[in-house]
Scaffold this motif. Structure first.
Motif, PDB file in Angstrom:
ATOM      1  N   ALA A 481       0.851  -1.200   0.000  1.00  0.00           N
ATOM      2  CA  ALA A 481       0.000   0.000   0.000  1.00  0.00           C
ATOM      3  C   ALA A 481       0.885   1.248   0.000  1.00  0.00           C
ATOM      4  CB  ALA A 481      -0.912  -0.011   1.220  1.00  0.00           C
ATOM      5  N   THR A 482       2.008   1.194   0.698  1.00  0.00           N
ATOM      6  CA  THR A 482       2.871   2.383   0.792  1.00  0.00           C
ATOM      7  C   THR A 482       3.642   2.626  -0.504  1.00  0.00           C
ATOM      8  OG1 THR A 482       3.049   2.038   3.147  1.00  0.00           O
ATOM      9  CG2 THR A 482       4.699   3.459   2.148  1.00  0.00           C
ATOM     10  N   TYR A 483       4.259   1.590  -1.072  1.00  0.00           N
ATOM     11  CA  TYR A 483       5.026   1.891  -2.295  1.00  0.00           C
ATOM     12  C   TYR A 483       4.111   2.171  -3.475  1.00  0.00           C
ATOM     13  CZ  TYR A 483       5.174  -3.253  -3.447  1.00  0.00           C
ATOM     14  OH  TYR A 483       4.891  -4.574  -3.723  1.00  0.00           O
ATOM     15  N   ARG A 484       2.921   1.588  -3.413  1.00  0.00           N
ATOM     16  CA  ARG A 484       1.913   1.882  -4.431  1.00  0.00           C
ATOM     17  C   ARG A 484       1.503   3.357  -4.318  1.00  0.00           C
ATOM     18  NH1 ARG A 484      -0.665   2.670  -7.594  1.00  0.00           N
ATOM     19  NH2 ARG A 484      -2.206   1.564  -8.863  1.00  0.00           N
ATOM     20  N   ALA A 485       1.384   3.825  -3.064  1.00  0.00           N
ATOM     21  CA  ALA A 485       1.025   5.237  -2.847  1.00  0.00           C
ATOM     22  C   ALA A 485       2.125   6.144  -3.384  1.00  0.00           C
ATOM     23  CB  ALA A 485       0.793   5.495  -1.361  1.00  0.00           C
ATOM     24  N   ALA A 486       3.386   5.751  -3.189  1.00  0.00           N
ATOM     25  CA  ALA A 486       4.500   6.568  -3.692  1.00  0.00           C
ATOM     26  C   ALA A 486       4.410   6.682  -5.209  1.00  0.00           C
ATOM     27  CB  ALA A 486       5.837   5.952  -3.285  1.00  0.00           C
ATOM     28  N   ALA A 487       4.023   5.583  -5.862  1.00  0.00           N
ATOM     29  CA  ALA A 487       3.867   5.617  -7.328  1.00  0.00           C
ATOM     30  C   ALA A 487       2.738   6.587  -7.690  1.00  0.00           C
ATOM     31  CB  ALA A 487       3.585   4.216  -7.859  1.00  0.00           C
ATOM     32  N   GLY A 494       3.809  14.322 -12.054  1.00  0.00           N
ATOM     33  CA  GLY A 494       4.263  14.454 -13.441  1.00  0.00           C
ATOM     34  C   GLY A 494       4.821  13.214 -14.112  1.00  0.00           C
ATOM     35  N   ALA A 495       5.087  12.124 -13.375  1.00  0.00           N
ATOM     36  CA  ALA A 495       5.595  10.909 -14.043  1.00  0.00           C
ATOM     37  C   ALA A 495       4.397  10.131 -14.596  1.00  0.00           C
ATOM     38  CB  ALA A 495       6.353  10.044 -13.041  1.00  0.00           C
ATOM     39  N   SER A 496       4.509   9.609 -15.795  1.00  0.00           N
ATOM     40  CA  SER A 496       3.349   8.878 -16.312  1.00  0.00           C
ATOM     41  C   SER A 496       3.369   7.452 -15.763  1.00  0.00           C
ATOM     42  CB  SER A 496       3.342   8.878 -17.840  1.00  0.00           C
ATOM     43  OG  SER A 496       3.919   7.684 -18.312  1.00  0.00           O
ATOM     44  N   PRO A 497       2.185   6.844 -15.580  1.00  0.00           N
ATOM     45  CA  PRO A 497       2.142   5.459 -15.093  1.00  0.00           C
ATOM     46  C   PRO A 497       2.953   4.529 -15.984  1.00  0.00           C
ATOM     47  CG  PRO A 497      -0.075   6.382 -15.179  1.00  0.00           C
ATOM     48  CD  PRO A 497       0.831   7.397 -15.797  1.00  0.00           C
ATOM     49  N   PHE A 498       3.016   4.868 -17.272  1.00  0.00           N
ATOM     50  CA  PHE A 498       3.718   3.983 -18.214  1.00  0.00           C
ATOM     51  C   PHE A 498       5.233   4.092 -18.029  1.00  0.00           C
ATOM     52  CE2 PHE A 498      -0.210   5.767 -20.019  1.00  0.00           C
ATOM     53  CZ  PHE A 498      -1.002   4.659 -19.753  1.00  0.00           C
ATOM     54  N   GLN A 499       5.695   5.317 -17.761  1.00  0.00           N
ATOM     55  CA  GLN A 499       7.128   5.483 -17.481  1.00  0.00           C
ATOM     56  C   GLN A 499       7.481   4.759 -16.179  1.00  0.00           C
ATOM     57  OE1 GLN A 499       8.507   9.460 -16.510  1.00  0.00           O
ATOM     58  NE2 GLN A 499      10.657   8.812 -16.530  1.00  0.00           N
ATOM     59  N   ILE A 500       6.599   4.867 -15.196  1.00  0.00           N
ATOM     60  CA  ILE A 500       6.864   4.220 -13.901  1.00  0.00           C
ATOM     61  C   ILE A 500       6.926   2.701 -14.086  1.00  0.00           C
ATOM     62  CG2 ILE A 500       5.919   3.764 -11.596  1.00  0.00           C
ATOM     63  CD1 ILE A 500       4.837   6.632 -11.596  1.00  0.00           C
ATOM     64  N   ASP A 501       5.939   2.144 -14.794  1.00  0.00           N
ATOM     65  CA  ASP A 501       5.941   0.691 -15.023  1.00  0.00           C
ATOM     66  C   ASP A 501       7.231   0.258 -15.704  1.00  0.00           C
ATOM     67  OD1 ASP A 501       3.562   0.158 -13.833  1.00  0.00           O
ATOM     68  OD2 ASP A 501       2.434  -0.296 -15.655  1.00  0.00           O
ATOM     69  N   LYS A 502       7.634   1.012 -16.718  1.00  0.00           N
ATOM     70  CA  LYS A 502       8.820   0.610 -17.477  1.00  0.00           C
ATOM     71  C   LYS A 502      10.085   0.693 -16.605  1.00  0.00           C
ATOM     72  CE  LYS A 502      11.490   1.122 -21.628  1.00  0.00           C
ATOM     73  NZ  LYS A 502      12.748   1.139 -20.863  1.00  0.00           N
ATOM     74  N   ALA A 503      10.179   1.780 -15.831  1.00  0.00           N
ATOM     75  CA  ALA A 503      11.371   1.952 -14.975  1.00  0.00           C
ATOM     76  C   ALA A 503      11.482   0.786 -13.988  1.00  0.00           C
ATOM     77  CB  ALA A 503      11.286   3.278 -14.230  1.00  0.00           C
ATOM     78  N   LEU A 504      10.341   0.335 -13.478  1.00  0.00           N
ATOM     79  CA  LEU A 504      10.383  -0.729 -12.471  1.00  0.00           C
ATOM     80  C   LEU A 504      10.609  -2.105 -13.095  1.00  0.00           C
ATOM     81  CD1 LEU A 504       7.776   0.901 -10.185  1.00  0.00           C
ATOM     82  CD2 LEU A 504      10.170   0.446  -9.617  1.00  0.00           C
ATOM     83  N   MET A 511       6.413  -7.091 -13.124  1.00  0.00           N
ATOM     84  CA  MET A 511       5.479  -6.142 -13.744  1.00  0.00           C
ATOM     85  C   MET A 511       5.537  -4.830 -12.970  1.00  0.00           C
ATOM     86  SD  MET A 511       2.081  -8.492 -13.969  1.00  0.00           S
ATOM     87  CE  MET A 511       0.976  -7.586 -15.029  1.00  0.00           C
ATOM     88  N   GLY A 512       5.135  -3.741 -13.620  1.00  0.00           N
ATOM     89  CA  GLY A 512       5.043  -2.463 -12.916  1.00  0.00           C
ATOM     90  C   GLY A 512       3.732  -2.385 -12.147  1.00  0.00           C
ATOM     91  N   PRO A 513       3.606  -1.427 -11.210  1.00  0.00           N
ATOM     92  CA  PRO A 513       2.431  -1.391 -10.331  1.00  0.00           C
ATOM     93  C   PRO A 513       1.118  -1.123 -11.061  1.00  0.00           C
ATOM     94  CG  PRO A 513       3.783   0.579 -10.025  1.00  0.00           C
ATOM     95  CD  PRO A 513       4.567  -0.359 -10.897  1.00  0.00           C
ATOM     96  N   PHE A 514       1.190  -0.384 -12.175  1.00  0.00           N
ATOM     97  CA  PHE A 514      -0.075  -0.060 -12.859  1.00  0.00           C
ATOM     98  C   PHE A 514      -0.544  -1.230 -13.713  1.00  0.00           C
ATOM     99  CE2 PHE A 514       2.077   3.844 -11.698  1.00  0.00           C
ATOM    100  CZ  PHE A 514       1.085   4.438 -10.924  1.00  0.00           C
TER     101      PHE A 514
END
Ligand code: HSC
Length: 698
Positions: A481-487, A494-504, A511-514
């Motif tokens: 719940a906490t790291y998901r909240a950070a995402a 300003g970070a897109s969910p897609f950039q976040i998924d790819k970075a992770l 898989m990325g969180p989204f």
């Protein structure tokens, strides 16, 4: 000679018996014993051959992993293998149980190899972040050819004796006492005039397309570098004379030895074993476990029932109505079909499991004889309490009553019965017959033998069981719940969910969180947000843009649209352009000017949030040790094994650096980024999370 090696003579054969229980790892005293025994055999009159065997359950399980990272001690293993191979005597290995890593390398240093039909061999070093470093990358391809060696070494798989014979790794299979078999075989070789046959003098294996192989293995490793590096060592076997190949192997081995991935993977190896080793359970016997009850036959209940059936337990499944009973039977049968297809069970076993071992019913009275019940019904306290009151009335005294809740208060559930000491949480992960993690949630009044029974069940089901205390989400879901909240915060900023998924994913997550949210169903997060709204802290930042999508009935993969758009017949999804528009609208509403994030910052914030919450979880005693958190994330949340877990990751980064980043982030959002007291304490004392694992906690 050391006490780890017994030397005996059988006529002209000297028998070297390795005695280093439990698995004859090649620790310094074993290596020294082998070297001295070879000297002795060569010096003694009348010895014509040496036979190497292992005592106990294995030939040799490999180098002693506990010595890694410590100063090297002579004799080293590569030299020992060369020394054995260079002997003028005929040297034979008789292999039983496993011969892994350095164990197989010693065998390949021998001139001939005989094995039991049940023996298994392999070079699994890549799973520890290294590569075979005692000649394995040079000798194996000389006997199997390059392609087969690449496959064996880069997967690290165990190869059964018949296949090993086909590949040329062993020369003969013979059943019997390994020493007797070995003497018999050695005698036959001597009688037949066999001479020493060093593998190093066999021709170089023919080459393959090394660059293409390297690239393919690197890609498959999803960030893990040891398998691809091993390809380069095998390439040397095909292109260089043996001595130079060995040098190249050593260079590449040392390179890997110095990586963080090696530290992470070895941390994972030892702690997946240590995690269920709880000091408080020493001497506590679990209760009897022959049959279990499962309440609820949805995906979770059916998965639990499947896992139990596959481990040999009797199962009584309870559903409320006849149609639901039939649907549950169908799900379990479907799961077992999968096991049948993969060859895990036979058709006969399938028939027995589905028609006799599994019993289904709509009445709780069918649970009268079971030893343990797992409840897997709707996540609602009133429903759970009702079920537990019924279980209290129906189950025999001493029956363990377990809830599979993923966040509800197990103390409150236990209070609904007259026997709270028998109540425990057993939190499985879906699909329960596949996922390895089991959180064993210990409530205030749970009896020690009930905890031991939870761990015993986990072991029977082949799970990695982790002890957790009671709190919202226990260990795993609370940290999630906490790291998901950070995402979520990064998206608002300003970070897109897609950039976040790819970075992770690039960091190593499966898989990325989204993408995970789409898979789990967006309705789940939506329901949680609504549930928590009333008690939410005023400073908590919760993005609501995704609720707009849910309101329109889009819940991710199951409806075809979520963060990504999923087309039938295609794997994975493509980014949903609506998401960017929804985020923009929310940013405008909140007056946020979006900024750019680098992939590095994304990973750092995500990981710092995870580590900080994990430190709170350990500090509060919800997890007993940092290693419990590491194993939870590794086996339940797709955390990259080669980082060892979030706590190991933090140790590797340096806790002072992690704390400094958290303190910087706290300047923007003091509530969310409040540093964990345990983290501050460890930094102040100059200690690591791993120090706490070793029992050095003050
Ligand atoms: C290697 O061999 C490197 C070499 O290529 C080159 C070295 C060259 C160096 C050059 C320098 C110049 N060491 O799993 P279990 C312990 S790398 C120490 O519960 P099972 C284990 O921790 C090695 N300890 O039993 C446990 O301890 P606990 C390559 C080891 O029957 C106990 O033994 N080999 C150990 O389910 C029982 O183990 C591997 O990667 C080791 N090598 O499975 C094999 N192996 O009781 C790793 C085990 O205190 N091992 N222990 O918890 C395994 O896969 C499994 O343990 C077995 C047994 C299948 C052997």
């Amino acid at each position: 000679m050391t006490d780890k090696l017994a030397y005996s003579r059988h006529g002209d054969i000297a028998v070297l018996r390795i005695q280093n229980p439990p698995v004859n790892a090649l620790s310094q005293s074993v290596r020294q014993g082998l070297a001295e025994a070879m000297d002795r055999a060569e010096a003694e009159d009348g010895v014509r051959a040496v036979l190497i065997v292992g005592d106990g359950r294995a030939f040799i399980a490999g180098a002693d992993i506990t010595e890694f990272g410590k100063p090297p001690m002579e004799p080293n293993l590569p030299d020992l293998c060369t020394r054995i191979e260079a002997s003028p005597l005929l040297v034979v290995a008789s292999m039983h149980g496993v011969s892994l890593g350095g164990g197989l390398e010693v065998a390949l240093g021998c001139h001939y190899r005989v094995a039991q039909p049940t023996a298994r061999v392999g070079l699994p070093e890549v799973h520890l972040g290294i590569l075979p470093g005692a000649g394995g990358t040079q000798r194996l391809p000389r006997v199997t050819g390059a392609q087969a060696a690449v496959e064996a070494i880069t997967t690290g798989r165990h190869i059964k004796a018949p296949e090993a014979l086909e590949l040329g790794i062993i020369d003969k299979i013979e059943e019997g006492d390994p020493q007797d078999v070995g003497i018999h075989y050695t005698r036959a070789l001597l009688d037949g005039g066999a001479q020493p046959r060093p593998v190093s003098q066999m021709p170089n294996p023919e080459g393959i397309d090394w660059d293409a192989t390297y690239d393919a293995v690197l890609k498959k490793g999803r960030g893990q570098i040891s398998p691809a590096t091993a390809v380069r060592a095998i390439q040397a076997a095909s292109e260089l004379p043996f001595d130079q190949g060995i040098k190249r192997e050593r260079e590449l081995f040392m390179e890997l030895m110095n990586t963080d991935q090696r530290k992470g993977l070895i941390h994972a190896f030892f702690n997946e074993r240590a995690v269920s080793n709880l000091p408080e359970l020493k001497g506590v016997d679990p209760r009897q476990l022959k049959s279990i009850g499962v309440i609820g036959g949805g995906t979770m209940g059916a998965g639990i029932a499947t896992a139990a059936l596959l481990s040999g337990l009797g199962v009584v499944l309870i559903e409320m109505r006849e149609e639901a009973v039939e649907a549950a039977k169908g799900r379990i049968s479907g799961n077992l079909q999968g096991a049948l297809k993969r060859g895990k069970i036979s058709q006969d076993q399938f028939d027995t499991l589905t028609t006799q071992t599994l019993k289904v019913s709509t009445g709780y009275d069918s649970l009268a004889d079971v030893d343990l019940v797992v409840e897997a019904v709707f996540e609602e306290m009133s429903v759970k309490k009702e079920v537990f009151a019924k279980l209290d009335a129906a189950c025999k005294p001493g029956c363990v009553l377990a809830t599979n809740t993923s966040y509800l208060d197990v103390n409150e559930i236990a209070a609904a019965t007259s026997r709270p000491a028998d109540v425990i949480g057993l939190h499985f992960f879906s699909p329960a017959h596949v996922m390895k993690l089991l959180e064993v949630v210990v409530a205030d009044k749970t009896a020690p033998d009930v905890v031991a029974t939870g761990f015993a069940l986990g072991k029977m089901l082949g799970k990695i069981s982790v002890k957790a205390g009671v709190c919202d989400g226990f260990i795993g879901n609370r940290i999630l719940a906490t790291y998901r909240a950070a995402a979520g915060h990064m998206v608002l900023d300003g970070a897109s969910p897609f950039q976040i998924d790819k970075a992770l994913v690039d960091f190593g997550f499966a898989m990325g969180p989204f993408a995970v949210a789409d898979l789990a169903g967006l309705d789940i997060g939506w329901a949680t947000r609504k549930r928590k709204a009333a008690t939410r802290h005023p400073d908590e930042r919760v993005p609501t843009y995704i609720d707009r999508l849910c309101e329109q009935g889009h819940f991710g993969q199951k409806t075809g649209k979520g963060y990504y758009i999923y087309e039938k017949g295609k794997r994975g999804g493509t980014p949903n352009p609506e998401i960017d528009r929804l985020i923009e609208a929310e940013q405008q509403e909140l007056g946020i000017t979006p900024r750019d994030f680098t992939d590095e910052e994304i990973v750092r914030r995500y990981m710092c949030a995870m580590v900080n919450e994990a430190a709170k979880v350990v500090g509060e005693g919800i997890a007993a040790r940092p290693l419990d958190v590491d194993m939870t994330l590794l086996f339940g949340y797709g955390f990259p094994r080669y980082w060892g877990g979030p706590m190991k990751w933090a140790d590797i980064q340096g806790l002072d650096a992690v704390l400094a980043d958290i303190q910087t982030y706290a300047k923007e959002d003091a509530w969310f980024w409040e540093p964990a007291p345990l983290l501050k304490q460890l930094v102040a004392e100059g200690r690591t999370f791993d120090d706490l694992n070793k029992g050095n906690a003050k």
